[in-house]
Motif scaffolding. Sequence first.
Motif, PDB file in Angstrom:
ATOM      1  N   VAL A  76       0.992  -1.097   0.151  1.00 30.47           N
ATOM      2  CA  VAL A  76      -0.021   0.051  -0.175  1.00 30.47           C
ATOM      3  C   VAL A  76       0.929   1.889  -0.558  1.00 30.47           C
ATOM      4  O   VAL A  76       0.896   2.303  -0.518  1.00 30.47           O
ATOM      5  N   LEU A  77       1.817   1.262   1.151  1.00 35.85           N
ATOM      6  CA  LEU A  77       2.796   2.541   0.750  1.00 35.85           C
ATOM      7  C   LEU A  77       3.328   2.747  -0.729  1.00 35.85           C
ATOM      8  O   LEU A  77       3.613   3.672  -0.432  1.00 35.85           O
ATOM      9  N   ASN A  78       3.839   1.368  -1.254  1.00 35.54           N
ATOM     10  CA  ASN A  78       4.746   1.727  -2.243  1.00 35.54           C
ATOM     11  C   ASN A  78       4.148   2.110  -3.486  1.00 35.54           C
ATOM     12  O   ASN A  78       4.499   3.182  -4.145  1.00 35.54           O
ATOM     13  N   TYR A  79       2.820   1.930  -3.133  1.00 37.71           N
ATOM     14  CA  TYR A  79       1.319   2.902  -3.802  1.00 37.71           C
ATOM     15  C   TYR A  79       1.370   3.590  -4.503  1.00 37.71           C
ATOM     16  O   TYR A  79       1.084   4.418  -4.682  1.00 37.71           O
ATOM     17  N   ILE A  80       0.421   4.487  -2.803  1.00 35.40           N
ATOM     18  CA  ILE A  80       0.699   5.337  -2.302  1.00 35.40           C
ATOM     19  C   ILE A  80       1.870   6.675  -2.331  1.00 35.40           C
ATOM     20  O   ILE A  80       1.947   7.926  -2.528  1.00 35.40           O
ATOM     21  N   SER A  81       3.302   6.192  -1.932  1.00 40.40           N
ATOM     22  CA  SER A  81       4.681   6.619  -1.879  1.00 40.40           C
ATOM     23  C   SER A  81       4.874   7.467  -3.417  1.00 40.40           C
ATOM     24  O   SER A  81       5.904   8.135  -4.089  1.00 40.40           O
ATOM     25  N   LYS A  82       4.129   7.063  -4.559  1.00 42.26           N
ATOM     26  CA  LYS A  82       4.316   6.903  -6.158  1.00 42.26           C
ATOM     27  C   LYS A  82       4.027   8.555  -6.182  1.00 42.26           C
ATOM     28  O   LYS A  82       4.708   9.139  -7.988  1.00 42.26           O
ATOM     29  N   HIS A  83       3.154   9.222  -5.961  1.00 45.18           N
ATOM     30  CA  HIS A  83       2.544  10.239  -5.810  1.00 45.18           C
ATOM     31  C   HIS A  83       2.708  11.468  -4.433  1.00 45.18           C
ATOM     32  O   HIS A  83       3.126  12.662  -5.150  1.00 45.18           O
ATOM     33  N   GLY A  84       4.056  10.943  -4.066  1.00 44.01           N
ATOM     34  CA  GLY A  84       4.873  12.166  -2.501  1.00 44.01           C
ATOM     35  C   GLY A  84       5.337  11.525  -1.902  1.00 44.01           C
ATOM     36  O   GLY A  84       4.989  10.263  -1.527  1.00 44.01           O
ATOM     37  N   ASP A  85       6.731  11.937  -1.505  1.00 41.53           N
ATOM     38  CA  ASP A  85       7.646  11.403  -0.104  1.00 41.53           C
ATOM     39  C   ASP A  85       6.137  11.259   1.243  1.00 41.53           C
ATOM     40  O   ASP A  85       5.950  12.492   1.050  1.00 41.53           O
ATOM     41  N   ILE A  86       6.388  10.125   1.698  1.00 40.83           N
ATOM     42  CA  ILE A  86       5.438  10.465   2.882  1.00 40.83           C
ATOM     43  C   ILE A  86       6.486  10.823   4.051  1.00 40.83           C
ATOM     44  O   ILE A  86       7.394   9.908   4.187  1.00 40.83           O
ATOM     45  N   LYS A  87       6.032  11.148   4.681  1.00 37.92           N
ATOM     46  CA  LYS A  87       5.969  11.803   6.108  1.00 37.92           C
ATOM     47  C   LYS A  87       6.062  10.783   7.041  1.00 37.92           C
ATOM     48  O   LYS A  87       6.651  10.156   8.225  1.00 37.92           O
ATOM     49  N   ASN A  88       4.927  10.486   7.421  1.00 36.80           N
ATOM     50  CA  ASN A  88       4.208   9.796   8.655  1.00 36.80           C
ATOM     51  C   ASN A  88       3.625   8.989   8.285  1.00 36.80           C
ATOM     52  O   ASN A  88       2.378   9.748   7.304  1.00 36.80           O
ATOM     53  N   HIS A  89       2.949   7.952   8.617  1.00 35.39           N
ATOM     54  CA  HIS A  89       1.880   7.190   8.463  1.00 35.39           C
ATOM     55  C   HIS A  89       1.094   5.792   9.644  1.00 35.39           C
ATOM     56  O   HIS A  89       1.960   5.898  10.440  1.00 35.39           O
ATOM     57  N   PHE A  90      -0.245   5.608   9.861  1.00 39.37           N
ATOM     58  CA  PHE A  90      -0.496   5.284  10.675  1.00 39.37           C
ATOM     59  C   PHE A  90      -1.829   4.259  10.342  1.00 39.37           C
ATOM     60  O   PHE A  90      -2.701   4.802   9.616  1.00 39.37           O
ATOM     61  N   PHE A  91      -1.984   2.682  10.977  1.00 40.65           N
ATOM     62  CA  PHE A  91      -3.416   2.075  10.786  1.00 40.65           C
ATOM     63  C   PHE A  91      -4.385   2.822  11.936  1.00 40.65           C
ATOM     64  O   PHE A  91      -3.870   1.908  12.919  1.00 40.65           O
ATOM     65  N   TYR A  92      -5.201   2.271  11.744  1.00 43.62           N
ATOM     66  CA  TYR A  92      -6.369   1.259  12.912  1.00 43.62           C
ATOM     67  C   TYR A  92      -7.074   1.415  12.057  1.00 43.62           C
ATOM     68  O   TYR A  92      -7.696   1.612  10.837  1.00 43.62           O
ATOM     69  N   GLN A  93      -8.119   1.078  13.506  1.00 45.87           N
ATOM     70  CA  GLN A  93      -9.819   0.499  12.981  1.00 45.87           C
ATOM     71  C   GLN A  93     -10.792  -0.019  13.508  1.00 45.87           C
ATOM     72  O   GLN A  93     -10.523   0.979  14.302  1.00 45.87           O
ATOM     73  N   THR A  94     -11.668   1.553  12.546  1.00 52.40           N
ATOM     74  CA  THR A  94     -13.326   0.930  13.547  1.00 52.40           C
ATOM     75  C   THR A  94     -14.162   0.864  12.750  1.00 52.40           C
ATOM     76  O   THR A  94     -14.488  -0.626  13.116  1.00 52.40           O
ATOM     77  N   TYR A  95     -14.870   1.502  11.813  1.00 48.47           N
ATOM     78  CA  TYR A  95     -15.793   0.230  10.882  1.00 48.47           C
ATOM     79  C   TYR A  95     -14.880   0.233   9.936  1.00 48.47           C
ATOM     80  O   TYR A  95     -15.697   0.077   8.196  1.00 48.47           O
ATOM     81  N   GLY A  96     -13.798  -0.920   9.655  1.00 47.23           N
ATOM     82  CA  GLY A  96     -13.367  -0.814   8.600  1.00 47.23           C
ATOM     83  C   GLY A  96     -11.472  -0.273   8.595  1.00 47.23           C
ATOM     84  O   GLY A  96     -11.535  -0.397   9.716  1.00 47.23           O
ATOM     85  N   THR A  97     -10.913  -0.538   8.096  1.00 47.97           N
ATOM     86  CA  THR A  97      -9.688  -1.200   8.209  1.00 47.97           C
ATOM     87  C   THR A  97      -9.070   0.730   7.748  1.00 47.97           C
ATOM     88  O   THR A  97      -9.267   1.054   6.336  1.00 47.97           O
ATOM     89  N   TYR A  98      -8.436   1.852   8.495  1.00 47.92           N
ATOM     90  CA  TYR A  98      -8.041   2.673   7.537  1.00 47.92           C
ATOM     91  C   TYR A  98      -6.620   3.912   7.527  1.00 47.92           C
ATOM     92  O   TYR A  98      -5.930   2.550   8.705  1.00 47.92           O
ATOM     93  N   ALA A  99      -5.975   3.858   6.694  1.00 48.33           N
ATOM     94  CA  ALA A  99      -4.608   4.631   6.879  1.00 48.33           C
ATOM     95  C   ALA A  99      -4.821   6.093   6.709  1.00 48.33           C
ATOM     96  O   ALA A  99      -5.461   6.673   6.192  1.00 48.33           O
ATOM     97  N   VAL A 100      -4.158   6.692   8.241  1.00 44.79           N
ATOM     98  CA  VAL A 100      -3.348   8.367   7.927  1.00 44.79           C
ATOM     99  C   VAL A 100      -2.378   8.240   7.249  1.00 44.79           C
ATOM    100  O   VAL A 100      -1.222   7.517   7.889  1.00 44.79           O
ATOM    101  N   VAL A 101      -1.912   8.876   6.282  1.00 42.28           N
ATOM    102  CA  VAL A 101      -1.285   9.454   5.680  1.00 42.28           C
ATOM    103  C   VAL A 101      -0.564  11.168   5.223  1.00 42.28           C
ATOM    104  O   VAL A 101      -0.799  11.766   5.117  1.00 42.28           O
ATOM    105  N   GLU A 102       0.680  11.075   6.100  1.00 43.98           N
ATOM    106  CA  GLU A 102       1.253  12.392   6.047  1.00 43.98           C
ATOM    107  C   GLU A 102       2.113  12.464   5.000  1.00 43.98           C
ATOM    108  O   GLU A 102       3.291  11.777   5.052  1.00 43.98           O
ATOM    109  N   PHE A 103       2.258  13.672   4.142  1.00 43.84           N
ATOM    110  CA  PHE A 103       2.733  13.887   3.163  1.00 43.84           C
ATOM    111  C   PHE A 103       3.643  14.977   3.433  1.00 43.84           C
ATOM    112  O   PHE A 103       3.526  15.326   4.136  1.00 43.84           O
ATOM    113  N   PHE A 104       5.185  15.200   3.501  1.00 39.77           N
ATOM    114  CA  PHE A 104       5.938  15.753   3.431  1.00 39.77           C
ATOM    115  C   PHE A 104       5.692  17.569   2.430  1.00 39.77           C
ATOM    116  O   PHE A 104       5.978  18.470   3.052  1.00 39.77           O
ATOM    117  N   ASN A 105       4.734  17.310   1.301  1.00 44.40           N
ATOM    118  CA  ASN A 105       3.843  18.947   1.234  1.00 44.40           C
ATOM    119  C   ASN A 105       2.278  18.681   0.776  1.00 44.40           C
ATOM    120  O   ASN A 105       2.931  17.626  -0.075  1.00 44.40           O
TER     121      ASN A 105
END
Length: 573
Positions: free
Chosen positions: A88-117
């Motif tokens: 997943v991170l390899n796919y998203i990082s094609k659009h920009g450098d990732i600064k931080n990320h984490f996954f969690y679960q509520t009503y499903g699985t979610y990812a928070v992705v912070e880019f450098f810009n």
Amino acid sequence: MAACFGVCRLHMRGTGRLLKLCPSSDLQAQWWQSRTSFATKARAVTKTPQTDEVCTKGTFSSIQDERQAQAERSVLISCPPKINEKKVLNYISKHGDIKNHFFYQTYGTYAVVEFFNRESIAALTEDCTIPSIQHEAPVPFKSRLLTLKWTGAGRQPNVPTTLKCHEMSPPPINELVQQLSRQESIDQQLRYLTEVYQLTEENISLRFLVCSLLRDTAAAYFPECIIRPFGSSVNSFGKLGCDLDMFLDLDGVIGQNQTQSSGMSLEYQVKRVGSERNVTQSILSVISECVDHFSPGCVGVQKILNARCPLVRFSHQPSGFQCDLTANNRVAMKSSELLFVYGSLDARVRHLLFTVRCWARVHGITSNIPGAWITNFSLTMLVVFFLQQRTPALLPTLDQLRDLADPSDKCVIEGNDCTIVSDLSKIKLEENTDTLETLLLEFFEFYGSFAFKKSSINIRKGKEQNKPEAAALYIQNPFEPQLNVSKNVNAAQLERFVTLCQDSSWLLQNREVQKQSAAQSAGQVPAWGMAALLLPSSGKLKGNTKAKRRPTKVTIKKLLQSLKSSVEDAGQK
């Protein structure tokens, strides 16, 4: 992340040491690792080798601004149930450098992705499409809440799942009691309770991101607006699972007056309404309609516009947060800053407050349901006032914080002086060496015998005052002194609080009996100390009269006599 609330969780002033967690099990070690992996990246701290003291970086407002900037560079992505994190991170990082990320679960699985810009978000959303929904018409509103799906060519159902999700809710109370009972002292119990209940770095980041997503909706009408979290989300006393309080900040929309050096000026033509309250109600009404009809993930939208402070209430399903949105609630934000300052001065403040709040919620002193209960804010004021009464004082008064302020700290809201010092290095307190056990016991003793019938609580002066009006509990609002923040509390609820304080004080003083009995037991460790205070039998009242309260005390005494007898019998054998 240059500034964060996790830093002030470990900050201690005057004690000269770093508070550490107690020895933990493998389960606790796994839990700690999951909580700190993201936080390690998020912290910028300075440690002195002599004291191992951790210091905060930046003022309250600068921390809020940094958090806001991080949220603006982030996206929230709904992910398939079985995914490979690296893929997943390899796919998203094609659009920009990732600064931080984490996954969690509520009503499903979610990812928070912070880019450098923020430009990376534009590149990412260029690849996004509006989904096609059978038998329904999609609302074509483009937000930073996205959904990741496998395509036919990229589907890999057998790919190993390497996802680690971060906790977004506190442990169940029965599990907490067992873990507390395994600690070696009451001081360690209070520290452990704080660590498992406080907001994690991930949870705080998610709260700011939800505000940022909501701001994208409000910006259709007010492009310069900001939606800011306040209350427990930012004051360093937030518990996992607490509501998300937000306010629509329109100060940037109103802006500053133009200079008139040319003898002319331009003004916007605007609608004119009878009062500022009517303006607030109109704005919130329109925003609520937009949230209800256009914002994905927002459900159960309610307009509560006739309240003293008009608000919009809704649930944000992707995060699991219950949200309250108000407008231009500057006094509430200043109160959040005040509590942040108090929580940053000494780590014992946060440990005591988290413990008292947990104790109050278990025994029904506080509640999520509006009513005659003591609120968390009122309970916080009681803790602050108690710490101001210590010798020497553990916390300064509000007037002292005002007197230390610079001219740049000057703040007047609706005619009320809300000035407090922002530079915490100016606050010098005489060293107080009370242990957490002493503070907890004497908190219960202090309010178990407090003269509530004639006296009011005033943290601005730090002393008792005669009640200005007839109310069961009178706690002066720190920044609106004409208001009683506990006006809703009735005599019955106050009496329950006082009686529980008395019972809890008595139980803590007899903790050694319970601790000794633990050595005689196999299997589960019997509850003792703070753990015993969280049991339903430890002072939970069924009624409000003195006659109905007596059996509770009798039950506790019989329980302790029984435990003492079992210890003596075991010693004889």
